[in-house]
Design a protein around this motif. Structure first.
Motif, PDB file in Angstrom:
ATOM      1  N   GLY A 247       1.412   4.232  70.202  1.00 39.99           N
ATOM      2  CA  GLY A 247       0.374   4.603  71.151  1.00 39.99           C
ATOM      3  C   GLY A 247       0.786   5.744  72.052  1.00 39.99           C
ATOM      4  N   SER A 248      -0.013   5.943  73.107  1.00 32.59           N
ATOM      5  CA  SER A 248       0.239   7.033  74.042  1.00 32.59           C
ATOM      6  C   SER A 248       0.715   6.541  75.410  1.00 32.59           C
ATOM      7  N   ARG A 249       0.947   5.229  75.553  1.00 33.55           N
ATOM      8  CA  ARG A 249       1.449   4.716  76.827  1.00 33.55           C
ATOM      9  C   ARG A 249       2.906   5.120  77.022  1.00 33.55           C
ATOM     10  N   ILE A 250       3.299   5.359  78.268  1.00 25.75           N
ATOM     11  CA  ILE A 250       4.680   5.713  78.593  1.00 25.75           C
ATOM     12  C   ILE A 250       5.420   4.415  78.877  1.00 25.75           C
ATOM     13  N   LEU A 251       6.378   4.090  78.027  1.00 25.39           N
ATOM     14  CA  LEU A 251       7.016   2.780  78.051  1.00 25.39           C
ATOM     15  C   LEU A 251       8.241   2.754  78.963  1.00 25.39           C
ATOM     16  N   VAL A 252       8.446   1.574  79.571  1.00 27.05           N
ATOM     17  CA  VAL A 252       9.615   1.360  80.420  1.00 27.05           C
ATOM     18  C   VAL A 252      10.114  -0.067  80.203  1.00 27.05           C
ATOM     19  N   MET A 253      11.430  -0.224  80.187  1.00 23.01           N
ATOM     20  CA  MET A 253      12.049  -1.539  80.095  1.00 23.01           C
ATOM     21  C   MET A 253      12.730  -1.827  81.442  1.00 23.01           C
TER      22      MET A 253
ATOM     23  N   ARG B 262     -10.416   2.727  90.731  1.00 24.81           N
ATOM     24  CA  ARG B 262      -9.256   2.958  89.867  1.00 24.81           C
ATOM     25  C   ARG B 262      -8.629   4.306  90.188  1.00 24.81           C
ATOM     26  N   ALA B 263      -7.291   4.330  90.188  1.00 24.34           N
ATOM     27  CA  ALA B 263      -6.603   5.611  90.377  1.00 24.34           C
ATOM     28  C   ALA B 263      -6.860   6.479  89.148  1.00 24.34           C
ATOM     29  N   PRO B 264      -6.990   7.782  89.322  1.00 24.59           N
ATOM     30  CA  PRO B 264      -7.230   8.654  88.158  1.00 24.59           C
ATOM     31  C   PRO B 264      -6.059   8.579  87.175  1.00 24.59           C
ATOM     32  N   LEU B 265      -6.406   8.606  85.883  1.00 21.58           N
ATOM     33  CA  LEU B 265      -5.389   8.532  84.841  1.00 21.58           C
ATOM     34  C   LEU B 265      -4.609   9.837  84.774  1.00 21.58           C
ATOM     35  N   GLN B 266      -3.285   9.744  84.780  1.00 14.23           N
ATOM     36  CA  GLN B 266      -2.428  10.922  84.686  1.00 14.23           C
ATOM     37  C   GLN B 266      -2.031  11.131  83.222  1.00 14.23           C
ATOM     38  N   ILE B 267      -2.363  12.300  82.674  1.00 12.77           N
ATOM     39  CA  ILE B 267      -2.018  12.642  81.297  1.00 12.77           C
ATOM     40  C   ILE B 267      -0.825  13.592  81.335  1.00 12.77           C
ATOM     41  N   HIS B 268       0.282  13.192  80.716  1.00  9.54           N
ATOM     42  CA  HIS B 268       1.510  13.983  80.754  1.00  9.54           C
ATOM     43  C   HIS B 268       1.793  14.610  79.388  1.00  9.54           C
ATOM     44  N   VAL B 269       2.145  15.882  79.401  1.00 10.09           N
ATOM     45  CA  VAL B 269       2.665  16.527  78.199  1.00 10.09           C
ATOM     46  C   VAL B 269       4.186  16.377  78.211  1.00 10.09           C
ATOM     47  N   LEU B 270       4.790  16.499  77.043  1.00 13.31           N
ATOM     48  CA  LEU B 270       6.242  16.387  76.947  1.00 13.31           C
ATOM     49  C   LEU B 270       6.856  17.723  77.348  1.00 13.31           C
ATOM     50  N   PRO B 271       7.586  17.775  78.466  1.00 16.15           N
ATOM     51  CA  PRO B 271       8.149  19.061  78.917  1.00 16.15           C
ATOM     52  C   PRO B 271       9.092  19.656  77.869  1.00 16.15           C
TER      53      PRO B 271
ATOM     54  N   GLU C 210       6.930  11.076  87.268  1.00 19.76           N
ATOM     55  CA  GLU C 210       7.081  12.509  87.035  1.00 19.76           C
ATOM     56  C   GLU C 210       8.529  12.871  86.695  1.00 19.76           C
ATOM     57  N   ALA C 211       9.483  12.251  87.387  1.00 18.30           N
ATOM     58  CA  ALA C 211      10.898  12.499  87.106  1.00 18.30           C
ATOM     59  C   ALA C 211      11.290  11.930  85.745  1.00 18.30           C
ATOM     60  N   VAL C 212      10.733  10.771  85.409  1.00 18.00           N
ATOM     61  CA  VAL C 212      11.028  10.154  84.115  1.00 18.00           C
ATOM     62  C   VAL C 212      10.483  11.021  82.976  1.00 18.00           C
ATOM     63  N   VAL C 213       9.294  11.571  83.160  1.00 19.08           N
ATOM     64  CA  VAL C 213       8.707  12.453  82.147  1.00 19.08           C
ATOM     65  C   VAL C 213       9.607  13.670  81.917  1.00 19.08           C
ATOM     66  N   GLU C 214      10.158  14.242  82.973  1.00 20.86           N
ATOM     67  CA  GLU C 214      11.083  15.361  82.823  1.00 20.86           C
ATOM     68  C   GLU C 214      12.303  14.950  82.008  1.00 20.86           C
ATOM     69  N   ALA C 215      12.797  13.728  82.239  1.00 19.79           N
ATOM     70  CA  ALA C 215      13.942  13.233  81.472  1.00 19.79           C
ATOM     71  C   ALA C 215      13.581  13.051  80.000  1.00 19.79           C
TER      72      ALA C 215
ATOM     73  N   ARG D 197      -0.205   8.281  80.866  1.00 19.95           N
ATOM     74  CA  ARG D 197      -0.170   8.316  79.403  1.00 19.95           C
ATOM     75  C   ARG D 197       0.352   9.668  78.929  1.00 19.95           C
ATOM     76  N   TRP D 198       0.822   9.668  77.676  1.00 16.33           N
ATOM     77  CA  TRP D 198       1.160  10.924  77.024  1.00 16.33           C
ATOM     78  C   TRP D 198      -0.118  11.606  76.556  1.00 16.33           C
ATOM     79  N   SER D 199      -0.049  12.906  76.351  1.00 17.17           N
ATOM     80  CA  SER D 199      -1.215  13.672  75.918  1.00 17.17           C
ATOM     81  C   SER D 199      -1.578  13.384  74.468  1.00 17.17           C
ATOM     82  N   ASP D 200      -0.645  12.854  73.688  1.00 19.22           N
ATOM     83  CA  ASP D 200      -0.863  12.493  72.279  1.00 19.22           C
ATOM     84  C   ASP D 200      -0.089  11.215  71.979  1.00 19.22           C
ATOM     85  N   PRO D 201      -0.380  10.551  70.859  1.00 19.07           N
ATOM     86  CA  PRO D 201       0.459   9.424  70.456  1.00 19.07           C
ATOM     87  C   PRO D 201       1.917   9.857  70.345  1.00 19.07           C
ATOM     88  N   THR D 202       2.814   8.956  70.668  1.00 19.93           N
ATOM     89  CA  THR D 202       4.240   9.287  70.715  1.00 19.93           C
ATOM     90  C   THR D 202       4.769   9.918  69.423  1.00 19.93           C
TER      91      THR D 202
END
Length: 199
Positions: A61-67, A23-32, A171-176, A80-85
């Motif tokens: 939840g803490s998943r980063i959602l996309v449509m 499994r690829a390591p889980l990336q935990i993102h904080v909200l910039p 990573e670019a989406v998280v910045e947005a 994932r986000w570092s905390d629940p949304t």
């Protein structure tokens, strides 16, 4: 006897190797966050409680959602986000009020102290969606300011922020997401000043 020994040796060797892919390591993102300038608004002698937004199961939840396509929600795999949304958004809004500095105090809902005004909300959207082949972040929030002492609604308003991503990678989406959250928080700060000052 030899056959039995070979089977035993093979069984012992099995835990050392696996046919399952790693499994690829889980990336935990904080909200910039982008530091905001101090507010030029006059100080108000009032305290504010900012509550974590109410949200449905998907947004809680803490998943980063996309449509990726209309009416179909997915997630960014391995991110994932570092905390629940709702917690992420509440903390960002509190930070914006603290930076603005026009209120006596700003607390979250975990505190036991009484406050003059409460900011409650319902989170309706916190995802990216594809517009002409590029991700665009959407945050939609129905906010309410409530007078705690008189138990009455002061004002309510829907906020919607859209922020294009500079690229497709997560990573670019998280910045947005960070830029969109900054804009939403600033709009809440401005609106709240008008409402609380006039109450």
């Amino acid at each position: 006897m030899i056959r039995t020994a070979l089977i035993a040796a093979l069984l012992l060797a099995l835990p050392a190797c696996s046919i399952l892919p790693e499994r690829a390591p889980l990336q935990i993102h904080v909200l910039p966050v982008t530091p905001a300038e101090p507010s030029s608004h006059a100080a108000i002698d009032a305290t504010l409680r900012v509550e974590a937004p109410e949200a449905n199961a998907l947004l809680s939840g803490s998943r980063i959602l996309v449509m990726p396509t209309p009416n179909r929600m997915s997630v960014y795999e391995g991110a994932r986000w570092s905390d629940p949304t709702p917690t992420l958004l509440r903390d960002r809004v509190i930070e914006a009020f603290l930076q603005a500095g026009y209120l006596t105090a700003v607390l979250d809902e975990s505190g036991r102290l009484e406050t003059d005004v409460a900011l409650a909300s319902d989170l309706r959207a916190f995802h990216s969606e594809y517009v002409e082949g590029r991700p665009e972040v959407v945050i939609r929030l129905d906010a309410r300011l409530e007078d705690e002492a008189q138990r009455r609604l002061l004002a309510s308003r829907r906020f919607e922020v859209r922020e294009p991503s500079e690229g497709v990678p997560v990573e670019a989406v998280v910045e947005a997401f960070g830029r969109a959250a900054d804009r939403l928080a600033q709009a809440l700060v401005e609106w709240s000043h008008e409402v609380i000052d006039a109450r």
